[in-house]
Scaffold this active site. Structure first.
Site, PDB file in Angstrom:
ATOM      1  N   GLY A  66       2.000 -17.085  22.489  1.00  0.00           N
ATOM      2  CA  GLY A  66       2.372 -17.451  21.115  1.00  0.00           C
ATOM      3  C   GLY A  66       3.766 -17.075  20.663  1.00  0.00           C
ATOM      4  CD  GLU A  89       1.059 -10.967  19.002  1.00  0.00           C
ATOM      5  OE1 GLU A  89       1.634 -11.853  19.667  1.00  0.00           O
ATOM      6  OE2 GLU A  89      -0.079 -10.548  19.285  1.00  0.00           O
ATOM      7  CG  ASP A 126      -6.278 -13.146  12.511  1.00  0.00           C
ATOM      8  OD1 ASP A 126      -6.313 -13.121  11.273  1.00  0.00           O
ATOM      9  OD2 ASP A 126      -7.115 -13.768  13.192  1.00  0.00           O
ATOM     10  CE  LYS A 163      -3.802 -16.249   9.795  1.00  0.00           C
ATOM     11  NZ  LYS A 163      -4.857 -16.802  10.682  1.00  0.00           N
ATOM     12  CG  ASP A 185      -2.751 -21.624  20.773  1.00  0.00           C
ATOM     13  OD1 ASP A 185      -2.422 -20.484  20.403  1.00  0.00           O
ATOM     14  OD2 ASP A 185      -3.820 -21.874  21.365  1.00  0.00           O
TER      15      ASP A 185
HETATM   16  P1  IMP Z   1      -5.794 -10.351  16.356  1.00  0.00           P
HETATM   17  O1  IMP Z   1      -6.156  -9.532  17.555  1.00  0.00           O
HETATM   18  O2  IMP Z   1      -7.008 -10.747  15.574  1.00  0.00           O
HETATM   19  O3  IMP Z   1      -4.745  -9.695  15.476  1.00  0.00           O
HETATM   20  O4  IMP Z   1      -5.267 -11.730  16.885  1.00  0.00           O
HETATM   21  C1  IMP Z   1      -3.980 -11.912  17.195  1.00  0.00           C
HETATM   22  C2  IMP Z   1      -3.813 -13.112  18.070  1.00  0.00           C
HETATM   23  O5  IMP Z   1      -4.679 -14.182  17.679  1.00  0.00           O
HETATM   24  C3  IMP Z   1      -2.408 -13.634  17.914  1.00  0.00           C
HETATM   25  O6  IMP Z   1      -1.575 -13.121  18.904  1.00  0.00           O
HETATM   26  C4  IMP Z   1      -2.567 -15.131  18.020  1.00  0.00           C
HETATM   27  O7  IMP Z   1      -2.436 -15.523  19.363  1.00  0.00           O
HETATM   28  C5  IMP Z   1      -3.974 -15.405  17.584  1.00  0.00           C
HETATM   29  N1  IMP Z   1      -4.023 -15.886  16.179  1.00  0.00           N
HETATM   30  C6  IMP Z   1      -4.418 -15.209  15.076  1.00  0.00           C
HETATM   31  N2  IMP Z   1      -4.319 -15.955  13.973  1.00  0.00           N
HETATM   32  C7  IMP Z   1      -3.841 -17.150  14.369  1.00  0.00           C
HETATM   33  C8  IMP Z   1      -3.493 -18.366  13.667  1.00  0.00           C
HETATM   34  O8  IMP Z   1      -3.615 -18.513  12.438  1.00  0.00           O
HETATM   35  N3  IMP Z   1      -3.021 -19.370  14.437  1.00  0.00           N
HETATM   36  C9  IMP Z   1      -2.868 -19.280  15.788  1.00  0.00           C
HETATM   37  N4  IMP Z   1      -3.162 -18.171  16.478  1.00  0.00           N
HETATM   38  C10 IMP Z   1      -3.650 -17.118  15.776  1.00  0.00           C
HETATM   39 MG    MG Z   2      -0.704 -14.130  20.525  1.00  0.00          MG
END
Ligand code: IMP
Ligand code: MG
Length: 175
Positions: free
Chosen positions: A45, A99, A103, A131, A159
């Site tokens: 990403g 990064e 999320d 977020k 993506d």
């Molecule tokens: P986390 O572990 O929940 O913080 O997820 C992070 C990863 O999820 C990021 O590196 C992204 O690859 C993916 N991700 C989280 N939210 C989104 C979004 O809105 N669009 C696309 N990819 C996302």
């Molecule tokens: Mg990612």
């Protein structure tokens, strides 16, 4: 814009992204005067963000990439898999993780814990998007491009099931 079965609307333009990325680079350049940080981009990403950010970095530094996969569809699966390992020795290094988006924070939290085992001098996170409403794993995010609502976004490297990465701007799920 349509990606697979979903419709997205324009959210962050190329101009807005570029301007903010330059500000982030300026801040990093200031904070790392006299240091030689190593940037680590998280694939897939962050490849566009890492590229644009790094073009504006002026402190002597290196960059490397690692691949972590933690996502399927529009909700986190909660699994973090390291697909491409890191070859560099991070002992006493000042590490800056690049990064695309934080999320729930699970991905970064787990990766930072792994990196700490290598005894780096410091680890900071630079994420283009964050977020805050979705964050479940508290993290110290030193550099944040944009705090955004808890809605799925694509484009500029991000993506939806592998598609939608190829744009200069970021789109938000239309719902
Ligand atoms: P986390 O572990 O929940 O913080 O997820 C992070 C990863 O999820 C990021 O590196 C992204 O690859 C993916 N991700 C989280 N939210 C989104 C979004 O809105 N669009 C696309 N990819 C996302
Ligand atoms: Mg990612």
């Amino acid at each position: 814009m349509n990606v697979l079965d979903k419709t997205f609307r324009p959210f962050l333009s190329a101009e807005v992204l570029n301007e903010r990325i330059k500000e982030l680079a300026t801040q990093i350049n200031k904070d790392y005067i006299g240091k030689n940080p190593i940037f680590i981009g998280i694939l897939n990403g962050s490849f566009m963000f890492a590229s644009d950010l790094y073009k504006n970095i002026t402190v002597p530094s290196t960059i490397s990439f690692i691949k972590l996969v933690s996502y399927k569809g529009t909700t986190s699966t909660g699994t973090v898999i390291t697909a491409i390992g890191l070859e560099e020795d991070l002992t006493d290094k000042d590490v800056i993780l690049i990064e695309d988006i934080v999320d729930t924070g699970k991905t970064m939290k787990e990766f930072v814990a792994t990196l700490h085992k290598q005894s780096p001098a410091s680890i900071q996170i630079c994420t283009l998007l964050h977020k805050p409403e979705a964050l479940q794993h508290p993290l110290d995010l030193k550099y944040v491009g944009f705090e955004i609502p808890n809605k799925f976004v694509v484009g500029y490297g991000l993506d939806y099931d592998g598609f939608g990465r190829n744009s200069q701007e970021i789109f938000q799920l239309d719902e």
